[in-house]
Design a protein around this motif. Structure first.
Motif, PDB file in Angstrom:
ATOM      1  N   UNK A  82     102.779 135.644  65.152  1.00 17.56           N
ATOM      2  CA  UNK A  82     101.388 135.076  64.306  1.00 17.56           C
ATOM      3  C   UNK A  82     100.677 135.257  65.720  1.00 17.56           C
ATOM      4  N   UNK A  83     100.464 135.312  66.943  1.00 15.47           N
ATOM      5  CA  UNK A  83      99.961 134.772  67.873  1.00 15.47           C
ATOM      6  C   UNK A  83      98.783 135.228  68.512  1.00 15.47           C
ATOM      7  N   UNK A  84      97.853 134.461  68.281  1.00 14.93           N
ATOM      8  CA  UNK A  84      95.826 135.322  68.168  1.00 14.93           C
ATOM      9  C   UNK A  84      96.833 136.349  69.947  1.00 14.93           C
ATOM     10  N   UNK A  85      96.798 135.102  70.818  1.00  7.82           N
ATOM     11  CA  UNK A  85      96.685 136.041  72.121  1.00  7.82           C
ATOM     12  C   UNK A  85      97.856 137.179  72.806  1.00  7.82           C
ATOM     13  N   UNK A  99      97.998 143.009  73.511  1.00  8.54           N
ATOM     14  CA  UNK A  99      98.779 143.878  72.954  1.00  8.54           C
ATOM     15  C   UNK A  99      97.912 145.239  73.011  1.00  8.54           C
ATOM     16  N   UNK A 100      96.398 144.526  72.570  1.00  4.41           N
ATOM     17  CA  UNK A 100      95.658 145.503  72.135  1.00  4.41           C
ATOM     18  C   UNK A 100      94.612 145.671  73.203  1.00  4.41           C
ATOM     19  N   UNK A 149      86.618 145.112  67.826  1.00  5.61           N
ATOM     20  CA  UNK A 149      87.298 145.836  69.121  1.00  5.61           C
ATOM     21  C   UNK A 149      86.681 147.199  69.230  1.00  5.61           C
ATOM     22  N   UNK A 150      87.186 148.167  69.872  1.00  8.98           N
ATOM     23  CA  UNK A 150      86.897 149.778  69.440  1.00  8.98           C
ATOM     24  C   UNK A 150      87.720 150.957  69.460  1.00  8.98           C
ATOM     25  N   UNK A 157     102.576 150.086  69.704  1.00  9.05           N
ATOM     26  CA  UNK A 157     101.876 149.449  71.018  1.00  9.05           C
ATOM     27  C   UNK A 157     102.351 147.917  70.809  1.00  9.05           C
ATOM     28  N   UNK A 158     101.594 147.297  69.685  1.00  8.71           N
ATOM     29  CA  UNK A 158     102.076 146.067  69.149  1.00  8.71           C
ATOM     30  C   UNK A 158     103.694 146.101  69.343  1.00  8.71           C
TER      31      UNK A 158
END
Length: 146
Positions: free
Chosen positions: A16-19, A24-25, A51-52, A132-133
């Motif tokens: 749940x961490x935004x950071x 990871x992205x 994001x791109x 990846x995440x």
């Protein structure tokens, strides 16, 4: 499924961490631009991501719509590019750690064209993003050794 060498609550909270998500992205330059922009999200909270992907900039706002610590939570799109986006993160205690399972239900935008793009590239691309995440989570929490 991803096996992690940590207790379910640690896996739940870090997921749940935004950071952590932002880190990871990094390849897609994803960042939180509104709502909860750092720290750990809670029930009913939203984050807007920018994001791109595929050379285009996308913005998506998601909400933590279900929250059952440390077993599962769901984030769902409330605004964004998908016709529908629902992502369940489930955590199960296993010997030596936690098994994390992602379940995603989505609909590509743009009707028949979107379905064709989904079949050709989008489904595989989304799986790769989740991998990846999850690999980032493994780097933070450690792999489960049996």
């Amino acid at each position: 499924m991803t096996d992690l060498a940590a207790e379910p609550r640690a896996c739940f909270d870090l997921s749940l961490s935004v950071d952590l998500h932002t880190a990871s992205m990094a390849a897609s330059e994803e960042r939180a631009v509104a709502g909860v922009t750092s720290g750990v999200m809670g029930p009913g909270e939203t984050v807007t991501w920018r994001a791109r992907h595929f050379g285009w900039t996308f913005t998506m706002t998601s909400e933590i719509s279900e929250h059952d610590p440390p077993h599962r939570f769901v984030d769902r799109q409330v605004r964004g590019p998908f016709g529908r986006w629902w992502h369940e993160h489930a955590f199960e205690a296993v010997p030596g750690g936690t098994r994390m399972t992602d379940r995603v239900d989505y609909a590509a935008p743009l009707g028949p064209l979107g379905r064709a793009v989904d079949a050709l590239v989008l489904a595989r691309y989304l799986i790769r993003l989740l991998e990846e995440r999850n690999a980032h989570l493994v780097r933070e929490l450690g792999p489960l050794h049996r």
